[in-house]
Scaffold this motif. Structure first.
Motif, short mmCIF file in Angstrom:
data_model
loop_
_atom_site.label_atom_id
_atom_site.label_comp_id
_atom_site.label_asym_id
_atom_site.label_seq_id
_atom_site.Cartn_x
_atom_site.Cartn_y
_atom_site.Cartn_z
N LEU A 327 9.01 2.47 115.03
CA LEU A 327 7.69 2.73 115.56
C LEU A 327 6.98 3.78 114.71
O LEU A 327 7.59 4.77 114.29
CB LEU A 327 7.82 3.25 117.00
CG LEU A 327 6.55 3.32 117.86
CD1 LEU A 327 6.11 1.93 118.26
CD2 LEU A 327 6.82 4.16 119.11
N GLY A 328 5.69 3.54 114.42
CA GLY A 328 4.90 4.54 113.71
C GLY A 328 5.11 4.58 112.22
O GLY A 328 4.83 5.60 111.58
N GLU A 329 5.58 3.49 111.63
CA GLU A 329 5.71 3.43 110.18
C GLU A 329 5.17 2.10 109.69
O GLU A 329 5.23 1.08 110.37
CB GLU A 329 7.16 3.60 109.74
CG GLU A 329 8.07 2.44 110.09
CD GLU A 329 9.48 2.60 109.56
OE1 GLU A 329 9.78 3.66 108.98
OE2 GLU A 329 10.27 1.65 109.71
N ALA A 330 4.60 2.11 108.47
CA ALA A 330 4.09 0.88 107.87
C ALA A 330 5.26 0.09 107.28
O ALA A 330 6.21 0.65 106.76
CB ALA A 330 3.08 1.21 106.80
N PHE A 331 5.18 -1.24 107.38
CA PHE A 331 6.20 -2.11 106.80
C PHE A 331 5.53 -3.36 106.25
O PHE A 331 4.41 -3.73 106.66
CB PHE A 331 7.29 -2.45 107.81
CG PHE A 331 6.78 -3.07 109.09
CD1 PHE A 331 6.62 -4.45 109.22
CD2 PHE A 331 6.46 -2.26 110.19
CE1 PHE A 331 6.16 -5.01 110.39
CE2 PHE A 331 6.00 -2.83 111.37
CZ PHE A 331 5.84 -4.20 111.47
N SER A 332 6.21 -4.02 105.33
CA SER A 332 5.62 -5.18 104.66
C SER A 332 5.88 -6.45 105.46
O SER A 332 6.86 -6.58 106.20
CB SER A 332 6.19 -5.34 103.25
OG SER A 332 7.59 -5.57 103.30
N LEU A 333 4.96 -7.41 105.29
CA LEU A 333 5.11 -8.75 105.83
C LEU A 333 5.02 -9.74 104.69
O LEU A 333 4.22 -9.57 103.76
CB LEU A 333 4.00 -9.04 106.86
CG LEU A 333 3.99 -8.22 108.14
CD1 LEU A 333 2.75 -8.55 108.96
CD2 LEU A 333 5.24 -8.47 108.97
N VAL A 334 5.81 -10.80 104.77
CA VAL A 334 5.83 -11.82 103.73
C VAL A 334 5.55 -13.17 104.39
O VAL A 334 5.94 -13.41 105.54
CB VAL A 334 7.20 -11.85 103.00
CG1 VAL A 334 7.25 -12.99 101.98
CG2 VAL A 334 7.46 -10.51 102.33
N ASP A 335 4.84 -14.01 103.67
CA ASP A 335 4.50 -15.34 104.18
C ASP A 335 5.73 -16.03 104.76
O ASP A 335 6.78 -16.11 104.11
CB ASP A 335 3.92 -16.17 103.03
CG ASP A 335 3.43 -17.53 103.51
OD1 ASP A 335 2.48 -17.56 104.29
OD2 ASP A 335 4.04 -18.54 103.10
N GLY A 336 5.60 -16.51 106.00
CA GLY A 336 6.71 -17.20 106.66
C GLY A 336 7.53 -16.31 107.57
O GLY A 336 8.40 -16.82 108.31
#
Length: 541
Positions: A327-336
Motif C-alpha cells: 500500500l502507498g507505493e508505485a508499481f509497474s503494470l504490463v500488458d496482460g
C-alpha cells in the motif's frame, strides 16, 4: 432576527425569521460577495455559508453579515421561466378539498401566483418555489408515493415544485409538464436556480407557444464531457468489481444552488496520495473500491498505486508470475497483467490511480459518481472497460520517495475510533442528557452504511428537547443528522444538500470517517475535550 450557528469548521449557518427574510439574506450575500465565501446554500429559513478558513473566519463573517442591509435586496431579478402544465394530477381534487376551494380555482390561482425559486435540494434541478398567494399551504401526503413520475407538478407546505426525475415523494400532485428541469447541455443545467421567477400556464391554452422550446430560460450551450483524450492502447477491464467500484475525483463544488452536491472521493487525502505516487495531477480521476475482491485486466503498460484501506495487492503476469505490492507505493503494470485487490483488512475504501488518469464522461466538470443524485459515471460492473490517459502525457514524474499514507493507521471491524466533533448547528434541539449521550456513549457503524451516510447504532438514543422536523436547511459532509429514532447518521460525500432532521454536530476528519467499516466503534469528543486530553501530563511518556 438573525441567528448564527456553527455548522462545521468551514461552514456557518445563518438563520432568519422566515422564508422571505432568508431569501433576502441570500440575495444580499450574493451581491456582497464577501471575501472568503466559497458557496451559499439557501434553504427555507437559513443560508448555509461555506467559507475558506485561510481567508476569513466565522466571527469575521458574522460581523460582516450583521452590517449588511438586506431590506433592499432585490429578488427574482433578471431570470424568468414559463412552464406549461397539464393540470391532471391525481391529488388535485383532494388539494381542492383541503384548501376549501374548487379544483378550477386551485388551477387558476396556481397560474396567477408569482412563484420564485427560494432554494434547491432533494435532487439536482428540484427547486422549492415560494408563491405570493396565501391560499397555498398544503400538507404533504400521509403516505409518500414510492415513485413520482418525472415532470410531476406538486404542492407541499407553502411551496410548489416539479420533479426533475422519477423518484419517491410525498408532495400532492396537481399536474405534469414536459419541461426539462435538468440538462447538462444547458447553461446553467438547472432550469430552476434561486431567484428565478416562474409562471405556470395551462398547456391546453398554450398552443400559440407550442413552437417555442418549453421552459427555456437561456440558450443551451454544449458542455465538454471528457477532460482529456484517452489512449486506445491503455485501458482496464473489470473482471470482478467487488461490492462497489466507482470512478471518483475531487468532485464538483459550486453547484449546491442547483441541487448538486460536491460528491467526489470519500477519502480525499487517499485520492491525492494515489495520484502523487503515479505522477498525475492531484485532481485526476481514480477508482474507489468498497468491499469485496476487485480484479482488473490490464491492457497496455503503465504505473499504478493503491492507497486508503489495507489489504492484499497482487499482480499476476501473463506467464502466471505473481507480484505482491505494498500500500502507498508505485508499481509497474504490463500488458496482460491481472491486478487484484483482495478483501480489505483495515479501513473501508481503496483508491487505485494509474499514470495518465482515468478518462470518463464528466458532469459539471467532474467525473465523480454521485450515488444519490445519479450524476457522473454509473457504478462499474463485470465486463466494463475503463479508459486510461496516455502515461507519457502525465504532468509529473513518478516520485520514488517514501510511501505516501503508509504510516496511516486505519481501523478494522471491532476497533474503537475517536472522532472530534463541533457541536451545532442544532444541538439546542437536544437535552443536556442527549448531548452527554453523544459524547460518552460508544456508537457502532452498522451495515446500513454507504457514501450517503454511515448509520450509527447506540444503546441509548439521543434524547430530544424539541420534537418534529425543522424547515429544510443545508447540511455538510461530516454532519451528524438525527432522525426521530435518535440514532445518528454521519453524512458522507453523497449526502442530501438539505434536510429537515436536526444536526447535532459535525465531524472534523471526514477522510477518517470514510474509512470506517461496519462494526467499528466510535466515541465522539469535542475539540476542547481533545485539546485538554492532549495536554494532560499523565498522557506523556
Amino acid at each position: 432576527m438573525t441567528v448564527f450557528r456553527t455548522a462545521s469548521r468551514r461552514h456557518l449557518l445563518v438563520e432568519s425569521a422566515d422564508l422571505a427574510a432568508s431569501m433576502q439574506l441570500n440575495h444580499a450575500l450574493e451581491t456582497a460577495a464577501l471575501p472568503g465565501v466559497v458557496e451559499l446554500v439557501p434553504a427555507a429559513r437559513t443560508v448555509l455559508i461555506r467559507f475558506d478558513p485561510a481567508r476569513t473566519s466565522a466571527p469575521a463573517l458574522e460581523e460582516a453579515i450583521s452590517g449588511l442591509d438586506v431590506t433592499d435586496s432585490a429578488t427574482g431579478s433578471g431570470r424568468t421561466v414559463t412552464i406549461d402544465v397539464r393540470y391532471d394530477g391525481e391529488d388535485l381534487a383532494e388539494v381542492a378539498d383541503l384548501l376549501g376551494v374548487s379544483p378550477a380555482e386551485v388551477v387558476a390561482r396556481h397560474q396567477r401566483a408569482r412563484w420564485e425559486v427560494a432554494f434547491s435540494g432533494f435532487a439536482p434541478g428540484f427547486g422549492y418555489l415560494a408563491g405570493d398567494d396565501p391560499l397555498f399551504d398544503v400538507p404533504r401526503r400521509s403516505s409518500p408515493r414510492t415513485r413520482v413520475p418525472v415532470g410531476a407538478v406538486g404542492l407541499a407546505g407553502e411551496f410548489t415544485g416539479v420533479y426533475p426525475r422519477a423518484s419517491p415523494g410525498g408532495w400532492q400532485l396537481i399536474g405534469h409538464t414536459d419541461a426539462i428541469l435538468w440538462d447538462l447541455d444547458r447553461q446553467p443545467p438547472a432550469l430552476f436556480v434561486p431567484g428565478t421567477i416562474v409562471t405556470f400556464v395551462d398547456a391546453g391554452r398554450a398552443s400559440a407557444r407550442a413552437a417555442e422550446a418549453p421552459a427555456s430560460a437561456e440558450a443551451p450551450s454544449s458542455e465538454e464531457t471528457s477532460a482529456a483524450e484517452s489512449s486506445a492502447s491503455h485501458f482496464l477491464t473489470v473482471i470482478e468489481p467487488g461490492l462497489q467500484l466507482l470512478i471518483e475525483d475531487l468532485g464538483r463544488p459550486g453547484f449546491a444552488s442547483m441541487g448538486a452536491s460536491s460528491a467526489g472521493a470519500a477519502d480525499r487525502s487517499a485520492l491525492v496520495d494515489a495520484n502523487r505516487l503515479v505522477g498525475n495531477a492531484e485532481s485526476a480521476a481514480v477508482l474507489e473500491s468498497f468491499g469485496g475482491r476487485v480484479s482488473l485486466r490490464v491492457t497496455g503498460d503503465g504505473v499504478a498505486a493503491v492507497t486508503g484501506a489495507g489489504g492484499p495487492i497482487t499482480v499476476t503476469a501473463a506467464d502466471t508470475t505473481v507480484f505482491r505490492h505494498r500500500l502507498g507505493e508505485a508499481f509497474s503494470l504490463v500488458d496482460g497483467d491481472i491486478l487484484e485487490l483482495g478483501p480489505t483488512e483495515t479501513g473501508a475504501r481503496r483508491y487505485l490511480a494509474v499514470r495518465g488518469g482515468i478518462i470518463a464522461d464528466t458532469a459539471l466538470g467532474s467525473a465523480s459518481a454521485d450515488t444519490l443524485a445519479h450524476l457522473g459515471p454509473a457504478a462499474l460492473t463485470a465486463g466494463d472497460t475503463i479508459d486510461l490517459g496516455d502515461p507519457v502525457t502525465a504532468p509529473h514524474l513518478v516520485d520514488p520517495g517514501p510511501r505516501l499514507g503508509a504510516d496511516r493507521v486505519l481501523p478494522a471491524p471491532g476497533d474503537l475510533v475517536e472522532l472530534t466533533v463541533a457541536l451545532g448547528p442544532r444541538d439546542d434541539w437536544f437535552t443536556s442528557a442527549g448531548i452527554d449521550t453523544l459524547l460518552t456513549q460508544e456508537w457502532t457503524v452498522t451495515h446500513e452504511s454507504d457514501r450517503v451516510g454511515l448509520r450509527l447504532a447506540g444503546e441509548v438514543p439521543l434524547e430530544r428537547a424539541r420534537t418534529g422536523e425543522l424547515p429544510s436547511e443545508g447540511a455538510v459532509t461530516g454532519a451528524l443528522q438525527v432522525p426521530p429514532n435518535g440514532q445518528p447518521v454521519l453524512f458522507g460525500p453523497d449526502h442530501p444538500l438539505t434536510g429537515g432532521y436536526p444536526i447535532i454536530a459535525s465531524v472534523d476528519d471526514t477522510d477518517l470517517a470514510a474509512q470506517l467499516p461496519p462494526g467499528v466503534r466510535i466515541r465522539f469528543r469535542t475539540a476542547a475535550a481533545a485539546d485538554s486530553t492532549s495536554s494532560d501530563p499523565s498522557d506523556e511518556s
